[in-house]
Enzyme design. Structure first.
Site, PDB file in Angstrom:
ATOM      1  N   PRO A   2      -3.564  -4.740  14.481  1.00  0.00           N
ATOM      2  CA  PRO A   2      -2.678  -5.322  12.730  1.00  0.00           C
ATOM      3  C   PRO A   2      -3.461  -5.455  11.101  1.00  0.00           C
ATOM      4  O   PRO A   2      -4.816  -5.854  11.065  1.00  0.00           O
ATOM      5  CB  PRO A   2      -2.517  -6.585  13.835  1.00  0.00           C
ATOM      6  CG  PRO A   2      -3.019  -7.360  14.831  1.00  0.00           C
ATOM      7  CD  PRO A   2      -4.123  -5.614  14.956  1.00  0.00           C
ATOM      8  N   GLU A   3      -2.502  -4.547  10.649  1.00  0.00           N
ATOM      9  CA  GLU A   3      -2.887  -5.221   9.128  1.00  0.00           C
ATOM     10  C   GLU A   3      -2.135  -6.327   8.816  1.00  0.00           C
ATOM     11  O   GLU A   3      -2.109  -7.399   9.550  1.00  0.00           O
ATOM     12  CB  GLU A   3      -2.932  -3.998   8.255  1.00  0.00           C
ATOM     13  CG  GLU A   3      -3.448  -2.765   8.732  1.00  0.00           C
ATOM     14  CD  GLU A   3      -2.705  -1.360   8.306  1.00  0.00           C
ATOM     15  OE1 GLU A   3      -2.564  -1.740   6.936  1.00  0.00           O
ATOM     16  OE2 GLU A   3      -2.083  -0.447   9.436  1.00  0.00           O
TER      17      GLU A   3
END
Length: 273
Positions: A2-3
């Site tokens: 996840p960014e």
DNA sequence: ATACTCCCCTGTGGGC
DNA sequence: TGCCCACAGGGGAGTA
């Protein structure tokens, strides 16, 4: 994995379930993912505490508990935080389970890179990684001038600089590629070489692509899921990431991939200069 | 300080 | 078909 948009989506989908919930028990299935504080063990710190709220900083998710404690969670590549309203069987990649007075929170992580730390809320800013985090790109304070100042003196390429969480917080491989394409800037450009106008384009592109990512509830290129186990939709809007060898949506040329600073960058050599 | 490379893990997909 | 290698939304440690 996840960014910023994915962590923000996890935060949002988790907040309603967790706020005001009480931790009634903790099962550490792979204890390596969890870290207590000093002599205090992780489960001991958590048990009995009430969850007050969730906060995101860059790619970090902070879960604030009462009595002055917080959890600092980082998903790294494949971590997931999944909420279940009823007791749920663990899967092969479930590394820990937080039992709540209502439901359960499961931490799953195929590659075992993710970490969850229990720290005094007052010490959150001292956690390695969090301490040196750059500005939040979606805050108003993040301006073209700020970006240029942060890139000043850097000897690396733009791609590597944008991935450095000390330069700014929250960009990863997908969104740097997408932002650079939108700004029509080459990932190979020396980071310090941006003209004022280019910094304006890049700043705007970063904000736009992150907002669009959040709106689409993240990019599920493969592993990513939100707290309800749902995929995001932004993979359908990707213009360069994962599209090497395919046609540029702007000029019809061939997108290329190139290894820069140990990570793969995908870009259009014709459009991005 | 800065900028590289390697490493932590497991799973998958492409090439042979 | 099966095997092997390279690579994967990340970042910390160690090295020049």
């Amino acid at each position: 994995m996840p960014e910023l948009p994915e962590v923000e989506t996890i935060r949002r989908t988790l907040a309603g379930h967790l706020t005001d919930a009480r931790v009634t028990g903790v099962r550490l299935i792979w204890p390596g993912a969890f870290q207590g504080w000093g002599e205090l063990d992780f489960a001991g710190i958590l048990t009995g505490k009430r969850i007050q709220g969730l906060e995101r900083r860059g790619k970090y998710l902070l879960i604030h508990l009462d009595e002055g404690w917080s959890l600092v969670a980082h998903m790294r590549m494949t971590g997931r935080l999944l909420y279940f309203s009823a007791s749920q069987e663990i899967g092969p990649h479930t590394r820990g389970v937080f039992e709540l007075n209502q439901g359960e929170l499961h931490f799953q992580d195929v590659r075992k890179f993710g970490r969850i730390l229990a720290v005094p809320s007052a010490a959150v800013n001292e956690v390695r990684g969090l301490a040196a985090l750059g500005p939040e790109p979606l805050e108003q304070e993040f301006t073209p001038d700020v970006l240029r100042n942060r890139l000043r003196g850097k000897k690396t390429c733009l791609k590597s600089a944008l991935l450095d969480q000390r330069v700014l917080a929250g960009l990863g491989n997908i969104y740097t590629d997408e932002a650079l394409f939108r700004a029509r800037l080459s990932p190979e450009r020396p980071a310090a070489s941006l003209e004022r106008e280019e910094a304006e384009k890049l700043t705007a592109a970063i904000k736009e692509v992150l907002k669009a990512g959040i709106e689409a509830q993240g990019t599920s290129f493969r592993d990513y899921r939100d707290a309800n186990g749902r995929k995001g939709e932004f993979q359908r809007s990707l213009q360069v990431y994962g599209r090497q060898g395919q046609l540029c949506t702007a000029c019809g040329g061939i997108l290329v991939s190139k290894r820069l600073g140990g990570r793969t960058a995908v870009f259009c050599p014709a459009c991005q200069v």
